[in-house]
Design an enzyme around this catalytic site. Sequence first.
Site, PDB file in Angstrom:
ATOM      1  N   HIS A 163       0.836  -1.208   0.000  1.00  0.00           N
ATOM      2  CA  HIS A 163       0.000   0.000   0.000  1.00  0.00           C
ATOM      3  C   HIS A 163       0.870   1.258   0.000  1.00  0.00           C
ATOM      4  CE1 HIS A 163      -3.426  -2.260   2.309  1.00  0.00           C
ATOM      5  NE2 HIS A 163      -3.097  -2.842   1.179  1.00  0.00           N
ATOM      6  N   TYR A 199      -8.914   6.875   4.772  1.00  0.00           N
ATOM      7  CA  TYR A 199      -7.655   6.178   4.939  1.00  0.00           C
ATOM      8  C   TYR A 199      -6.798   6.685   3.808  1.00  0.00           C
ATOM      9  CZ  TYR A 199      -9.113   3.577   0.947  1.00  0.00           C
ATOM     10  OH  TYR A 199      -9.504   3.265  -0.318  1.00  0.00           O
ATOM     11  N   ASP A 249      -8.308   1.030  -4.337  1.00  0.00           N
ATOM     12  CA  ASP A 249      -9.445   0.494  -3.576  1.00  0.00           C
ATOM     13  C   ASP A 249     -10.480   1.590  -3.354  1.00  0.00           C
ATOM     14  OD1 ASP A 249     -11.119  -0.883  -1.922  1.00  0.00           O
ATOM     15  OD2 ASP A 249      -9.612  -1.406  -0.417  1.00  0.00           O
ATOM     16  N   HIS A 251     -13.237   0.990  -1.796  1.00  0.00           N
ATOM     17  CA  HIS A 251     -13.687   0.685  -0.439  1.00  0.00           C
ATOM     18  C   HIS A 251     -15.184   0.925  -0.255  1.00  0.00           C
ATOM     19  CE1 HIS A 251     -12.273  -0.669   3.412  1.00  0.00           C
ATOM     20  NE2 HIS A 251     -11.020  -0.480   3.055  1.00  0.00           N
ATOM     21  N   GLU A 275     -10.662  -2.009  -6.864  1.00  0.00           N
ATOM     22  CA  GLU A 275     -11.234  -2.886  -5.833  1.00  0.00           C
ATOM     23  C   GLU A 275     -12.514  -2.324  -5.228  1.00  0.00           C
ATOM     24  OE1 GLU A 275      -8.424  -3.702  -2.755  1.00  0.00           O
ATOM     25  OE2 GLU A 275      -9.933  -4.496  -1.398  1.00  0.00           O
ATOM     26  N   GLU A 301     -14.196  -8.122  -0.349  1.00  0.00           N
ATOM     27  CA  GLU A 301     -13.633  -8.040   1.000  1.00  0.00           C
ATOM     28  C   GLU A 301     -14.696  -8.227   2.088  1.00  0.00           C
ATOM     29  OE1 GLU A 301     -10.880  -4.802   1.314  1.00  0.00           O
ATOM     30  OE2 GLU A 301     -11.631  -4.268   3.289  1.00  0.00           O
ATOM     31  N   ARG A 322     -11.793 -11.112  -3.826  1.00  0.00           N
ATOM     32  CA  ARG A 322     -11.002 -10.440  -2.792  1.00  0.00           C
ATOM     33  C   ARG A 322     -11.379 -10.899  -1.396  1.00  0.00           C
ATOM     34  NH1 ARG A 322      -6.947  -8.039  -1.353  1.00  0.00           N
ATOM     35  NH2 ARG A 322      -7.858  -6.269  -0.286  1.00  0.00           N
ATOM     36  N   HIS A 351      -7.807 -11.159   0.774  1.00  0.00           N
ATOM     37  CA  HIS A 351      -7.622 -10.000   1.637  1.00  0.00           C
ATOM     38  C   HIS A 351      -6.459 -10.261   2.608  1.00  0.00           C
ATOM     39  CE1 HIS A 351      -9.493  -7.038   4.699  1.00  0.00           C
ATOM     40  NE2 HIS A 351      -9.065  -6.339   3.683  1.00  0.00           N
ATOM     41  N   GLU A 378      -2.303  -9.498  -1.277  1.00  0.00           N
ATOM     42  CA  GLU A 378      -2.064  -8.294  -0.479  1.00  0.00           C
ATOM     43  C   GLU A 378      -1.139  -8.677   0.675  1.00  0.00           C
ATOM     44  OE1 GLU A 378      -5.576  -6.911   1.509  1.00  0.00           O
ATOM     45  OE2 GLU A 378      -4.910  -4.830   1.467  1.00  0.00           O
TER      46      GLU A 378
HETATM   47 MG    MG Z   1     -10.101  -3.350   0.368  1.00  0.00          MG
END
Ligand code: MG
Length: 416
Positions: A163, A199, A249, A251, A275, A301, A322, A351, A378
Site C-alpha cells: 500500500h 484512509y 481500492d 472501499h 477494488e 472483501e 477479494r 484480503h 495483499e
Molecule cells: Mg479493500
Amino acid sequence: MKRRDWLAASALAAATAGGTFGNSRIGLTAEVPQQSNDRLKITDVKTFLTAPAGIRLVVVKVLTNQAGLYGLGCATFTQRARVVQTAVDRYLKPFLVGKDPARIEDIWQSSFVSSYWRNGPVLNNAISGVDIALWDLLGKRAGMPVYQLLGGKCRDAVDTYRHASGDSFQAVADDVRRYMQQGYRHVRVQVAIPGTSTYGARKSEQEDESIPENRRTSIWEPKPYVRTIPKLFEFLRAELGEEIELLHDVHERVPPVLAIQLAKELEPYRLFFLEDPFSPEDIGYFKHLRAQTSTPLAMGELFNNPNEFVGLIKDRLIDFIRVHISQIGGLTPARKLAALCDFFAVRTAWHGPGDVSPVGHAANIHLDLATPNFGIQEAREFSQEEQDVFPGCPELRDGYYWSNDRPGLGIDLDEQ
Ligand code: MG
C-alpha cells in the site's frame, strides 16, 4: 423421497456395503464407532486474543489427545473479536470435543449447520478458526506443508502488492518508488482527499487546523474523491511509466453511478484492478459496470455468503475475488471458491491487511502457492512483536511471500 426415507435408505446402503464401508458415516454428524482407545480426537479448543501490532487478532488452537499435536487457525473479526471468542468457546468447543480432527470437511459442514442460522461474519470466523487449525494439524500429522495437501506448489513464491499513500500526488509517487526499489511490481495507491477523512490521509492532515474540527475525522465526500483519483493516476503514469502495476481500492464508499464514472475514467491508466467499487448490497450494478468498461474489477472483501459471489463469478462480472478467508469460514470454503473461480478465469486476491493474523496470512499463502488461478496477494511486513508472538511468520522478500516449508502452516503461537 422424504428425508426420513432417504436416511433409512442410506443406512441400509451403508450396512449392505459391508466390509470396508462398515464405518461410513450416514449423515453429517453421526458418530463413528470407536475402533481403539487411542483414536485421535479433539480434546480442547482454545481462543486467544492478542494485538502485537495494535490490531486485535483472534487465533484458535485445536488440541488433541496426542501430546504436542495441535493446530492453529485465524478467526480474526477484529471489530467484534469477543463475540467470535464466545462463539468458539461456548458453542463450537462443546460441539467438537471428542470428534476426529481428520474429518475436516465433515466438521466444517456440521459446524456450519449447527447454529441453524448461518453465513454471518461471527459464526464464519469462529468456524474458520477451527477449520484452518484442522488443516494445520493434518499437515503436521502428514509431515507436509498445507500447500502440499492442497495439490502442491503451482509457483515457488507468492507475488504480492503493498500500500502506497500520501498527502499529495508526489508523496504517493515517492512511496510507490520506495516499494519498486524493494522489488515490488504491484502497488496499491491511495491519496488523501482534502477536506475529508479517508484512509490514506496522514495524521497531520487530520490535525490540520485549516480544516474545521468537525470535518477532520468523520467527513467523507464522494464527489471530490471521484474527481481526484483519475488525476492521481494521470500523474502516476507520467511519473512512473507503464510497467509498474497500479491498484486502487474504492472501499465501497461512493454511490454506484459515481463508481461507474470512476471506473470508466480510469480505463486509460490500465489498472491491475479497481477494488470494491460497490458495497455488497449494490452488487446488482456489476452488470452495468462490466458493460461499460474494461477496467479490471476486484470484489469481495466484505462477502460472507456464497450467494454474494457465485453469481458474479459465473456471469464473469469480476476479474479478481477479494474475500477475507476467515470471513467465509476458512480454508475449506476458500479452496472451493478458488476452484469455482478457475472455471471462469477469475483470479484470487485474498484480503491480507493487518486484521488478518499471521496465521491467516500463512493460510492465504499456502492456498496461493497451490492455486493455478492465483492473481496477487495483499501483503504486509510483520513487526518484531508479531514475529515474537507468532514464530514462523511468512517471509517477505523481493516482493514475494515465501513459505518456510515446515509441516502444516509452519507457524506457531507463543502463548506467553
Ligand atoms: Mg479493500
